[in-house]
Write an enzyme that holds these catalytic residues in place. Structure first.
Site, PDB file in Angstrom:
ATOM      1  N   GLY A   7       0.800  -1.221   0.000  1.00  0.00           N
ATOM      2  CA  GLY A   7       0.000   0.000   0.000  1.00  0.00           C
ATOM      3  C   GLY A   7       0.832   1.270   0.000  1.00  0.00           C
ATOM      4  N   ASP A  17       4.480  13.023  -7.900  1.00  0.00           N
ATOM      5  CA  ASP A  17       4.082  13.181  -6.499  1.00  0.00           C
ATOM      6  C   ASP A  17       4.997  14.177  -5.789  1.00  0.00           C
ATOM      7  OD1 ASP A  17       2.627  12.246  -3.996  1.00  0.00           O
ATOM      8  OD2 ASP A  17       4.703  11.714  -3.490  1.00  0.00           O
ATOM      9  N   LYS A  73       4.096  18.051  -4.289  1.00  0.00           N
ATOM     10  CA  LYS A  73       4.437  18.461  -2.922  1.00  0.00           C
ATOM     11  C   LYS A  73       5.270  19.734  -2.939  1.00  0.00           C
ATOM     12  CE  LYS A  73       4.009  13.830  -1.062  1.00  0.00           C
ATOM     13  NZ  LYS A  73       4.683  12.583  -0.722  1.00  0.00           N
ATOM     14  N   GLY A 105       2.222   5.092   2.933  1.00  0.00           N
ATOM     15  CA  GLY A 105       1.136   4.337   3.532  1.00  0.00           C
ATOM     16  C   GLY A 105      -0.013   5.255   3.882  1.00  0.00           C
TER      17      GLY A 105
END
Length: 191
Positions: free
Chosen positions: A39, A53, A57, A165
């Protein structure tokens, strides 16, 4: 309070986890499958692998910490060679060879304030000496380094914590930065 000139770091636990698994001898596809099974990876793992990603950010951090609006299209996404982005194309052999020479790979994001006051954002794979702050990161741990000055004095903050996670994200580590800055301002007696 604090004037930030640079923020850099490893803020994608998925790629950090995969690179660590490559250091342990896993083939890339096996390490990626393990990240998905646990995950850690996004539904579309290329979002992590290509650096999108990290770029998003950086966009948020530029707004919050630098007070500068940048768009994802302004984030430079680099790769191991032309036409690649992020850690796409990384091999176990390359990671192990560099590890033998005391180097560890990370997907690294960086914001730098230019002399004109704008902010330049980049996301690139980079190797670090094993003994360095970033080189010591293992598994899915994230870290950021903030460089600037407070009341005319140089300051360097290094924050690290879990980064992948559902329950543990880089935003928890980065979210605490605001508390640190507010605490420093409070000790000075105001803005």
């Amino acid at each position: 309070g604090m004037e930030i000139s640079e923020l850099s770091g490893v803020v994608n636990g998925t790629t950090n986890f995969i690179l660590y698994e490559l250091e342990c001898g896993s083939p890339f596809d096996v390490a990626l499958r393990e990240a998905v099974d646990r995950g850690y990876a996004e539904k579309n793992p290329h979002y992590d692998l290509e650096g999108h990603d990290v770029g998003l950010k950086l966009v948020g951090l530029a707004r919050k910490l630098f007070g500068v609006e940048i768009d994802m299209s302004e984030v430079e996404l680099c790769g191991l060679s032309e036409g690649l982005r992020g850690i796409v194309g990384m091999t176990t052999e390359r990671v192990l060879a560099d590890k033998k020479n005391g180097l560890r790979w990370k997907l690294f994001g960086k914001l730098i304030r230019t002399r004109e006051g704008s902010v330049k954002a980049t996301v690139c794979p980079r190797s670090f000496p094993e003994a360095s702050d970033f080189g010591r990161l293992e598994g899915f741990t994230n870290a950021v380094e903030i460089v600037g000055n407070l009341s005319g004095k140089p300051i360097r903050l290094f924050l690290r914590g879990p980064g992948a996670g559902a329950e543990e994200t880089a935003s928890r580590v980065l979210g605490n930065l605001n508390d640190v800055i507010e605490s420093l301002v409070w000790r000075r007696g105001g803005p």
